[in-house]
Write a protein that holds these residues in place. Sequence first.
Motif, short mmCIF file in Angstrom:
data_model
loop_
_atom_site.label_atom_id
_atom_site.label_comp_id
_atom_site.label_asym_id
_atom_site.label_seq_id
_atom_site.Cartn_x
_atom_site.Cartn_y
_atom_site.Cartn_z
N ARG A 1 0.83 -1.21 0.00
CA ARG A 1 0.00 0.00 0.00
C ARG A 1 0.87 1.26 0.00
O ARG A 1 0.50 2.27 -0.62
N ALA A 2 2.01 1.21 0.67
CA ALA A 2 2.89 2.37 0.69
C ALA A 2 3.46 2.68 -0.69
O ALA A 2 3.78 3.83 -1.00
N LEU A 3 3.59 1.65 -1.53
CA LEU A 3 4.13 1.84 -2.87
C LEU A 3 3.07 2.23 -3.89
O LEU A 3 3.42 2.57 -5.03
N LEU A 4 1.81 2.18 -3.52
CA LEU A 4 0.74 2.38 -4.49
C LEU A 4 0.75 3.76 -5.16
O LEU A 4 0.43 3.85 -6.36
N PRO A 5 1.07 4.85 -4.46
CA PRO A 5 1.16 6.13 -5.20
C PRO A 5 2.15 6.08 -6.36
O PRO A 5 1.88 6.61 -7.44
#
Length: 266
Positions: free
Chosen positions: A189-193
């Motif tokens: 989720r932290a990598l999603l941007p």
Amino acid sequence: MTGMADLAREGILVAGAGRAILLQIADPAVAAGVARHSDFDARPLDRLHATLTFVYALALGTPEEQRLVARRVNRAHAPVRSSADDPAPAYSAFDADAQLWVAATLYDTAVQVYELVFGPLDDGSRERLHREYAIVGTSLQLPAERWPATRAAFDDYFQARLADLHVTPEARAVSVQLLTARAAPPLVRALLPLVRLVTAGLLPPALRTAYGFRWTPVQQRRFGRRLQVARLVWPRLPRWARAAPSTWYLRTMRAREQAEPAVSSR
């Protein structure tokens, strides 16, 4: 001369996964099949894991491993078909047009990401890759004669298909589930941007708009800066690090094979 195995060892090609999926589901029939037979909300990474295992085994595995992953994928696809009660469009995972489009998106995305990072391929490598990537389609039961005969024929096919795509509400819903991945692990989720930025940057502009991505000069500059970093850093990494994703997926597949021999031999 660069071949399919060379591309498969470059883990950075995983950055194109979102582009490939969004291209696939811009075909309304593919979108219907994915939307009604996948669960991105609860299991957002399942399709990615299955696709990567499939491609790595085809590119880097033994002939028996290639047959194994083909059997597994085709078995998983067997129930993916519309019934008489389903709303239009009709769909089937064994439809040759859908199989060709899915294989084409994987091939085109791999080549695009590779060239963005490493520079343009020579003509011989382009033709070799085109020939070798046919296995992605034929392993999905695509008749061999349906794969375009030359790279030039493939380019004509791909451009014609791009002009004919349509992002349906089902496709938009799947794209939101995929790129928000609420059930994914915290690191993902932290990598999603970054995933959303790269996916949007790799898409053709018309599809980027159709999927509702906000794309301004600021986003374009951000995408360009990240691409520049990838060009500077990735080719200088040791080969073992660049091949880490393919190494992990093949090791995982082989460990599962040893644990489930009876299933594999069916």
